[in-house]
Design a protein around this motif. Structure first.
Motif, PDB file in Angstrom:
ATOM      1  N   ASP A  38       0.859  -1.192   0.000  1.00 54.96           N
ATOM      2  CA  ASP A  38       0.000   0.000   0.000  1.00 54.96           C
ATOM      3  C   ASP A  38       0.893   1.239   0.000  1.00 54.96           C
ATOM      4  OD1 ASP A  38      -3.246   0.322   1.058  1.00 54.96           O
ATOM      5  OD2 ASP A  38      -1.986   2.119   0.951  1.00 54.96           O
ATOM      6  N   SER A  39       0.396   2.302  -0.617  1.00 49.12           N
ATOM      7  CA  SER A  39       1.168   3.560  -0.624  1.00 49.12           C
ATOM      8  C   SER A  39       0.964   4.353   0.668  1.00 49.12           C
ATOM      9  CB  SER A  39       0.745   4.420  -1.814  1.00 49.12           C
ATOM     10  OG  SER A  39      -0.636   4.658  -1.761  1.00 49.12           O
ATOM     11  N   PHE A  40      -0.055   4.013   1.428  1.00 50.99           N
ATOM     12  CA  PHE A  40      -0.457   4.777   2.619  1.00 50.99           C
ATOM     13  C   PHE A  40      -0.756   6.238   2.220  1.00 50.99           C
ATOM     14  CE2 PHE A  40       1.453   1.068   4.362  1.00 50.99           C
ATOM     15  CZ  PHE A  40       0.825   0.840   5.566  1.00 50.99           C
ATOM     16  N   GLY A  55      -4.988   4.951   2.604  1.00 51.97           N
ATOM     17  CA  GLY A  55      -4.409   3.916   3.476  1.00 51.97           C
ATOM     18  C   GLY A  55      -3.982   4.520   4.809  1.00 51.97           C
ATOM     19  N   ILE A  72       1.555   1.450  -6.772  1.00 53.76           N
ATOM     20  CA  ILE A  72       1.340   0.481  -7.856  1.00 53.76           C
ATOM     21  C   ILE A  72       1.707   1.074  -9.219  1.00 53.76           C
ATOM     22  CG2 ILE A  72      -0.353  -1.109  -6.815  1.00 53.76           C
ATOM     23  CD1 ILE A  72      -2.570   0.561  -8.135  1.00 53.76           C
ATOM     24  N   ASN A  73       1.855   2.397  -9.294  1.00 52.43           N
ATOM     25  CA  ASN A  73       2.253   3.008 -10.563  1.00 52.43           C
ATOM     26  C   ASN A  73       3.770   2.978 -10.770  1.00 52.43           C
ATOM     27  OD1 ASN A  73      -0.371   3.801 -11.362  1.00 52.43           O
ATOM     28  ND2 ASN A  73      -0.281   5.470  -9.875  1.00 52.43           N
ATOM     29  N   SER A 133     -16.206  -2.736  -9.760  1.00 53.67           N
ATOM     30  CA  SER A 133     -17.156  -1.896  -9.019  1.00 53.67           C
ATOM     31  C   SER A 133     -18.537  -1.873  -9.658  1.00 53.67           C
ATOM     32  CB  SER A 133     -16.615  -0.472  -8.971  1.00 53.67           C
ATOM     33  OG  SER A 133     -17.582   0.388  -8.413  1.00 53.67           O
ATOM     34  N   TYR A 155     -14.202   7.078 -12.899  1.00 54.17           N
ATOM     35  CA  TYR A 155     -13.932   5.955 -11.990  1.00 54.17           C
ATOM     36  C   TYR A 155     -14.605   4.681 -12.528  1.00 54.17           C
ATOM     37  CZ  TYR A 155     -14.445   2.878  -7.953  1.00 54.17           C
ATOM     38  OH  TYR A 155     -14.445   1.790  -7.122  1.00 54.17           O
ATOM     39  N   VAL A 185     -20.265  -0.695  -0.226  1.00 54.70           N
ATOM     40  CA  VAL A 185     -19.777  -1.458   0.929  1.00 54.70           C
ATOM     41  C   VAL A 185     -19.727  -0.563   2.175  1.00 54.70           C
ATOM     42  CG1 VAL A 185     -18.015  -3.079   1.702  1.00 54.70           C
ATOM     43  CG2 VAL A 185     -18.266  -2.624  -0.756  1.00 54.70           C
TER      44      VAL A 185
HETATM   45  N1  LIG Z   1     -15.825   0.524  -0.685  1.00 52.23           N
HETATM   46  C1  LIG Z   1     -16.684   0.391  -1.695  1.00 52.23           C
HETATM   47  O1  LIG Z   1     -17.892   0.637  -1.527  1.00 52.23           O
HETATM   48  C2  LIG Z   1     -16.215  -0.077  -3.047  1.00 52.23           C
HETATM   49  C3  LIG Z   1     -17.176  -0.290  -4.037  1.00 52.23           C
HETATM   50  C4  LIG Z   1     -16.754  -0.738  -5.284  1.00 52.23           C
HETATM   51  C5  LIG Z   1     -15.422  -0.970  -5.537  1.00 52.23           C
HETATM   52  N2  LIG Z   1     -14.497  -0.708  -4.567  1.00 52.23           N
HETATM   53  C6  LIG Z   1     -13.084  -0.959  -4.883  1.00 52.23           C
HETATM   54  O2  LIG Z   1     -12.541  -1.796  -3.884  1.00 52.23           O
HETATM   55  C7  LIG Z   1     -11.165  -1.512  -3.699  1.00 52.23           C
HETATM   56  C8  LIG Z   1     -10.906  -1.204  -2.238  1.00 52.23           C
HETATM   57  O3  LIG Z   1     -11.693  -0.072  -1.888  1.00 52.23           O
HETATM   58  P1  LIG Z   1     -11.744   0.512  -0.429  1.00 52.23           P
HETATM   59  O4  LIG Z   1     -13.143   0.912  -0.174  1.00 52.23           O
HETATM   60  O5  LIG Z   1     -11.062  -0.410   0.497  1.00 52.23           O
HETATM   61  O6  LIG Z   1     -10.916   1.853  -0.629  1.00 52.23           O
HETATM   62  P2  LIG Z   1      -9.635   2.419   0.140  1.00 52.23           P
HETATM   63  O7  LIG Z   1      -9.360   3.736  -0.485  1.00 52.23           O
HETATM   64  O8  LIG Z   1      -9.843   2.341   1.608  1.00 52.23           O
HETATM   65  O9  LIG Z   1      -8.502   1.370  -0.259  1.00 52.23           O
HETATM   66  C9  LIG Z   1      -7.646   1.516  -1.363  1.00 52.23           C
HETATM   67  C10 LIG Z   1      -6.236   1.422  -0.862  1.00 52.23           C
HETATM   68  O10 LIG Z   1      -5.363   1.549  -1.991  1.00 52.23           O
HETATM   69  C11 LIG Z   1      -4.277   2.361  -1.623  1.00 52.23           C
HETATM   70  N3  LIG Z   1      -3.767   3.026  -2.819  1.00 52.23           N
HETATM   71  C12 LIG Z   1      -4.355   4.012  -3.527  1.00 52.23           C
HETATM   72  N4  LIG Z   1      -3.582   4.359  -4.556  1.00 52.23           N
HETATM   73  C13 LIG Z   1      -2.471   3.558  -4.492  1.00 52.23           C
HETATM   74  C14 LIG Z   1      -1.299   3.450  -5.278  1.00 52.23           C
HETATM   75  N5  LIG Z   1      -1.104   4.232  -6.352  1.00 52.23           N
HETATM   76  N6  LIG Z   1      -0.372   2.537  -4.930  1.00 52.23           N
HETATM   77  C15 LIG Z   1      -0.551   1.733  -3.834  1.00 52.23           C
HETATM   78  N7  LIG Z   1      -1.636   1.807  -3.052  1.00 52.23           N
HETATM   79  C16 LIG Z   1      -2.593   2.710  -3.385  1.00 52.23           C
HETATM   80  C17 LIG Z   1      -4.825   3.366  -0.624  1.00 52.23           C
HETATM   81  O11 LIG Z   1      -3.804   3.891   0.216  1.00 52.23           O
HETATM   82  C18 LIG Z   1      -5.851   2.527   0.121  1.00 52.23           C
HETATM   83  O12 LIG Z   1      -5.274   1.962   1.272  1.00 52.23           O
HETATM   84  C19 LIG Z   1     -10.838  -0.373  -4.639  1.00 52.23           C
HETATM   85  O13 LIG Z   1     -10.309  -0.917  -5.822  1.00 52.23           O
HETATM   86  C20 LIG Z   1     -12.194   0.258  -4.896  1.00 52.23           C
HETATM   87  O14 LIG Z   1     -12.215   0.935  -6.139  1.00 52.23           O
HETATM   88  C21 LIG Z   1     -14.858  -0.282  -3.316  1.00 52.23           C
END
Ligand SMILES: NC(=O)c1ccc[n+]([C@@H]2O[C@H](COP(=O)([O-])OP(=O)(O)OC[C@H]3O[C@@H](n4cnc5c(N)ncnc54)[C@H](O)[C@@H]3O)[C@@H](O)[C@H]2O)c1
Length: 331
Positions: A38-40, A55, A72-73, A133, A155, A185
């Motif tokens: 994670d990038s935090f 994060g 991740i990029n 999603s 998105y 969620v």
């Molecule tokens: N929560 C929802 O309702 C929901 C619905 C549909 C899809 N999603 C998808 O589920 C996944 C998780 O979502 P979430 O709700 O836990 O969101 P979140 O933002 O809490 O988790 C995403 C995590 O990815 C990390 N991140 C972001 N960019 C990054 C990068 N460039 N490199 C490394 N880490 C990176 C963030 O720090 C974060 O910890 C995501 O792909 C989101 O699009 C979530």
């Protein structure tokens, strides 16, 4: 599923869903080796004023696996993961904020990085289970069904592009790939998503502050498929042994209104505050009615949602109260 001795990567593992997955493995499969990538958060923001990544270390308090910090990029950061030989990759890292309008960074982060991770999965012969999603559907008619998408923002478009790439890879490679289209969620460890956390949490904190819950006008008619985190984790675990690689909806199959969320919360919290109704600024980019078609998810993953909105909110309320007392009041 037997995860004994298996090596598991969770990208986005310091976020909401990723950290819940990490703890699921820690508690239910202690002999698996779990690595979080994670990038935090860094404090950097997008044009909408929201953090670039959500994060947070507090989501991982008590997690005993290895944590790799990176973007991740960045090919150099991803290269750190090649020291491992993963059996499963749960790819949750993404720009999860549906209101980000920067198309370039959205596509790069959500789509290009996914391709790099698919390549890594192929090299390691790892199964890929990734987060798509319900936003791929936009305002497509309910019940939303895989194959009938109409994203209403970048998105949703980026997630649909991930799914299309996944289908191409499923055809061309002998690699288990499962895309999970989560609907809305809610549940523990979402607090650090700030304003993008679910409305269950946000309304809960408004009510605990003694404020009138603020709903968009017509909220009794705006309905979504709200899904509790435990059912999302269930779908991820079942996706480790799919009868068929594919893209699947992960919802409850039931649409409920934002008004109902407020009413259930008020019942659980013992309040009767009047609601305030405000104009919806997101009209045009907003989903008004979502209800997942979960028949294929049932058939090919053996998934069965277990938590109703009433039950999910009941389970979540003690954590909503704890967060209010420890995080909100002290802010
Ligand atoms: N929560 C929802 O309702 C929901 C619905 C549909 C899809 N999603 C998808 O589920 C996944 C998780 O979502 P979430 O709700 O836990 O969101 P979140 O933002 O809490 O988790 C995403 C995590 O990815 C990390 N991140 C972001 N960019 C990054 C990068 N460039 N490199 C490394 N880490 C990176 C963030 O720090 C974060 O910890 C995501 O792909 C989101 O699009 C979530």
């Amino acid at each position: 599923m037997d995860f004994k001795g298996k090596k598991i990567l969770i990208t986005g593992g310091a976020g909401f869903i990723g950290s819940n997955l990490a703890f699921w493995f820690q508690e239910n499969a202690p002999e698996a080796e779990v690595v979080v990538f994670d990038s935090f958060r860094s404090g950097e923001t997008f044009d909408n004023g929201h953090l670039k990544s959500f994060g947070h270390y507090k989501n991982l308090m008590g997690f005993t696996g290895e944590i790799v910090t990176g973007d991740i990029n960045s090919p150099e950061d991803l290269a750190r993961l090649r020291d491992f030989d993963f059996d499963y990759i749960f790819h949750e890292a993404a720009i999860s904020d549906t209101t980000v309008n920067d198309q370039q960074i959205m596509m790069r982060t959500n789509l290009n990085a996914f391709k790099d991770l698919l390549e890594m999965a192929r090299e390691m012969k790892a199964a890929m289970i990734y987060a798509s999603s319900g936003a791929t559907y936009g305002n497509a008619p309910a019940p939303q069904t895989v194959g009938r998408e109409d994203p209403a923002n970048i998105y949703g478009f980026s997630k649909l592009a991930m799914d299309r790439l996944a289908y191409k890879w499923m055809k061309e490679n002998d690699l288990p790939i499962v895309g999970l289209r989560y609907f809305n969620v809610y549940g523990p460890r979402e607090y650090y998503k700030d304003k993008t956390a679910s409305m269950v949490l946000q309304f809960g904190h408004q009510i605990l502050a003694g404020q009138s819950p603020r709903l968009f006008e017509g909220s009794d008619k705006i309905q979504r498929d709200f899904i509790y985190i435990d059912d999302v984790i269930q779908a991820n675990i079942k996706a480790c042994d799919p009868k068929r690689s594919g893209v699947y909806n992960v919802g409850t199959g039931k649409a409920r209104s934002f008004q109902e969320i407020v009413d259930i919360l008020q019942k659980e919290l013992g309040t009767d505050l009047p609601c305030e109704y405000i104009p919806n600024p997101y009209v045009g980019q907003y989903q008004f009615f979502t209800q997942a078609d979960i028949e294929p998810t049932r058939e090919y993953l053996g998934y069965e949602p277990e938590v109703s909105l009433e039950e999910g909110i009941r389970r979540y309320v003690p954590e909503i109260v704890r967060l209010y007392e420890t995080e909100v009041v002290s802010r």
